[in-house]
Write an enzyme that holds these catalytic residues in place. Structure first.
Site, mmCIF file in Angstrom:
data_model
loop_
_atom_site.group_PDB
_atom_site.id
_atom_site.type_symbol
_atom_site.label_atom_id
_atom_site.label_comp_id
_atom_site.label_asym_id
_atom_site.label_seq_id
_atom_site.Cartn_x
_atom_site.Cartn_y
_atom_site.Cartn_z
ATOM 1 N N TYR A 81 0.837 -1.203 0.000
ATOM 2 C CA TYR A 81 0.000 0.000 0.000
ATOM 3 C C TYR A 81 0.873 1.256 0.000
ATOM 4 C CZ TYR A 81 -4.081 2.854 1.146
ATOM 5 O OH TYR A 81 -5.089 3.766 1.118
ATOM 6 N N PHE A 133 -10.917 18.634 -25.127
ATOM 7 C CA PHE A 133 -11.200 17.204 -25.208
ATOM 8 C C PHE A 133 -12.447 16.978 -24.349
ATOM 9 C CE2 PHE A 133 -10.866 12.757 -23.900
ATOM 10 C CZ PHE A 133 -10.987 12.201 -25.158
ATOM 11 N N THR A 134 -13.255 15.983 -24.721
ATOM 12 C CA THR A 134 -14.569 15.806 -24.065
ATOM 13 C C THR A 134 -14.482 15.769 -22.532
ATOM 14 O OG1 THR A 134 -14.241 13.449 -24.467
ATOM 15 C CG2 THR A 134 -15.696 14.609 -25.982
ATOM 16 N N ASP A 223 -1.352 18.519 -21.724
ATOM 17 C CA ASP A 223 -2.003 17.207 -21.807
ATOM 18 C C ASP A 223 -1.147 16.372 -22.751
ATOM 19 O OD1 ASP A 223 -3.453 14.953 -22.341
ATOM 20 O OD2 ASP A 223 -5.368 15.973 -22.603
ATOM 21 N N LYS A 266 -2.893 5.719 -23.196
ATOM 22 C CA LYS A 266 -2.361 6.125 -24.500
ATOM 23 C C LYS A 266 -0.840 6.227 -24.418
ATOM 24 C CE LYS A 266 -6.577 8.447 -25.737
ATOM 25 N NZ LYS A 266 -6.774 8.291 -27.180
ATOM 26 N N ARG A 389 -16.853 11.659 -33.834
ATOM 27 C CA ARG A 389 -16.221 12.838 -33.240
ATOM 28 C C ARG A 389 -16.832 14.044 -33.945
ATOM 29 N NH1 ARG A 389 -13.408 11.516 -28.468
ATOM 30 N NH2 ARG A 389 -15.622 11.506 -28.203
ATOM 31 N N PHE A 455 -22.440 10.968 -25.814
ATOM 32 C CA PHE A 455 -21.885 10.085 -26.841
ATOM 33 C C PHE A 455 -21.547 8.705 -26.286
ATOM 34 C CE2 PHE A 455 -17.382 10.169 -25.698
ATOM 35 C CZ PHE A 455 -17.300 11.320 -24.930
#
Ligand SMILES: Cc1ncc(COP(=O)(O)O)c(C=O)c1O
Length: 482
Positions: A81, A133-134, A223, A266, A389, A455
């Site tokens: 932990y 970005f969403t 980002d 990603k 998109r 979406f």
């Protein structure tokens, strides 16, 4: 994948520099079954079942193939932990690869965004960025702040061939700061700009933006989720960086930012998220939210084995023979489609191939969701799952009216190290067929519309019987083929 030349000059194809040692069986339902499945899924490709999909090109998020070294590293995960060696190894990888000494773990990219928005945004604030970005926008607006997009005009011009369409419009940025400085929580730069076709941002532009912000005392947030592709494009398209190593480029870029966060679904070929900074003060402000929302500071909601995979995956991000596979496959497919006359976002970017649904269906209004209709048609045509998109991916305005997307795109993502070139050829073939039969295709309308991130869960139905006509045409053209 490397730059290996083929003997026949006219037949140059991208060549992988890796081999596949674990395979997964795929199935392709018949076209009649595909018609039924897409309607069971409410014409929303997010709601399709993976077992019914031949080419899953929804996203590159968390579906990239791991390397042997990543798998091996997962065995040494230190599952404690607190004080875990796994956390130390990931910290060291972030320091080596990005040049940033501190990080906060989170379970994925949007969890990083939640923490950043909660720390820095308050009602009435604005967050300028090249493009939203969403999930980023959802977190910022949830805090009562507003997103302002300052991408250069070339970024939204489908016919622009500029190599860096994700760049900021610098004069607009300067004016915006002048008019709104007191309200700016932070400025966000999105590498490999997702919603405008995975288009990269140049180093020159990012460094200039950071310079402006530093002078004005504005926090810069990078980002880096799609930095892998962006890095490839900086190295191959920006002359000042051709001779620099991938590591030198990453270090220079991250040193110019106050905070760098990424989705490791990603960047790093794994699963998870990291917020990285060399700024102690900013770190302290964000830190308290990690145990609150994510988990203890050594894992932040991530599974320790994934953290080991991220650490190795980050080092692999420095290897051009790994990171060029996506962009080279994408370029190959874009060229194939472009030669055939299919409208596709150019130049080839990262992430995937982006079909321009507005040019497939020039007479279809935004509120019949051309990109969503194209997504449904692609599944019917070939069991190919892409991602809308366009307007469906937008949130409605506060008064309930539609917010029409700047671009109506269908994204055909290329997960890394997963598909072969013959599969890419198949997808290009079915896209060409859909293009030739575009006149048969009609729009969609919502039958269930959630108010947030519609979406993901929204359900739609076709307007008219265009899908049955498409199936009939498929049978005429392909006979008994799957
Ligand atoms: C540019 C960008 N930022 C943030 C995210 C959110 O990351 P995640 O899906 O891990 O929450 C994504 C995911 O696609 C992305 O493309």
């Amino acid at each position: 994948m490397s730059i290996v030349k083929f003997y026949r000059k006219e037949h140059q194809v991208p060549l992988e520099m890796h081999k596949v040692r674990i395979v997964q069986k795929l199935y392709l339902p018949t076209v009649e079954e595909r018609l039924a499945k897409i309607n069971e899924a409410g014409n929303n490709t997010f709601l399709l079942q993976n077992k019914d999909i031949y080419m899953d090109m929804l996203t590159d998020s968390g579906v990239n193939a791991m390397s042997d070294n990543q798998q091996a590293a997962m065995f040494q995960a230190d599952d404690s932990y607190a004080g875990s060696e796994t956390c130390n190894r990931l910290r060291k990888a972030i320091e080596d690869v990005l040049g940033i000494s501190q990080f906060l773990p989170a379970h994925q990219g949007r969890a990083c965004e939640n923490i950043i928005a909660e720390t820095f945004c308050k009602p009435g604030d604005v967050v300028p960025m090249n493009f939203h970005f969403t999930t980023t926008k959802a977190h910022i607006t949830r805090m009562g702040a507003e997103v302002v997009e300052l991408v250069a005009a070339k970024g939204l011009a489908a016919d622009s061939l500029d190599p860096f369409k994700g760049d900021f419009d610098i004069p607009r940025l300067k004016q915006f700061i002048k008019d709104n400085k007191e309200r700016i929580s932070f400025l966000r730069i999105e590498t490999g700009t997702n919603l405008i076709g995975g288009q990269p941002v140049s180093m020159a532009n990012m460094l200039e933006v950071s310079d402006i912000c530093r002078k004005e005392g504005i926090i810069t947030v990078l980002d880096a989720s799609l930095l892998q592709d962006n890095l490839y494009f900086i190295k191959t398209r920006e002359s000042a960086y051709k001779q620099k190593s991938t590591k030198e480029i990453l270090h220079e870029l991250c040193a110019a930012m106050d905070i760098t966060y990424f989705s490791a679904r990603k960047l790093g070929f794994a699963r998870g998220g990291c917020i990285c900074t060399n700024n102690e003060e900013l770190l302290l402000k964000m830190k308290e939210f990690v145990p609150l929302y994510e988990g203890f500071l050594t894992y932040g909601g991530m599974e320790v084995r994934s953290m080991e995979a991220i650490a190795v995956g980050l080092y692999e991000t420095l290897d051009m023979e790994y990171i060029n596979q996506g962009p080279m496959f994408i370029e190959y497919m874009v060229n194939e489609l472009d030669e055939y006359g299919v409208p596709v976002v150019k130049p080839a970017g990262g992430l995937g191939v982006h079909l321009d649904a507005s040019r497939f269906f020039p007479d279809m209004p935004h509120d019949q969701y051309p990109a969503g209709a194209l997504a449904a048609a692609m599944y019917i045509a070939g069991g190919i799952r892409g991602m809308e998109r366009g307007t469906i991916s937008e949130q409605r305005n506060p008064d309930g009216s539609e917010r029409y997307a700047e671009l109506e795109l269908l994204r055909i993502a290329i997960p890394r190290r997963v598909y072969t070139l013959s599969q890419v050829e198949y997808v290009a073939d079915r896209i060409k067929w859909v293009w030739d039969n575009r006149n048969l295709i009609g729009g969609l309308r919502f039958v269930e519309e959630p108010p947030v991130l519609r979406f993901f869960f929204g359900r739609l139905e076709p307007i008219g019987n265009w899908q049955e006509k498409l199936v009939r045409k498929f049978r005429e053209d392909f006979g008994d083929s799957l």
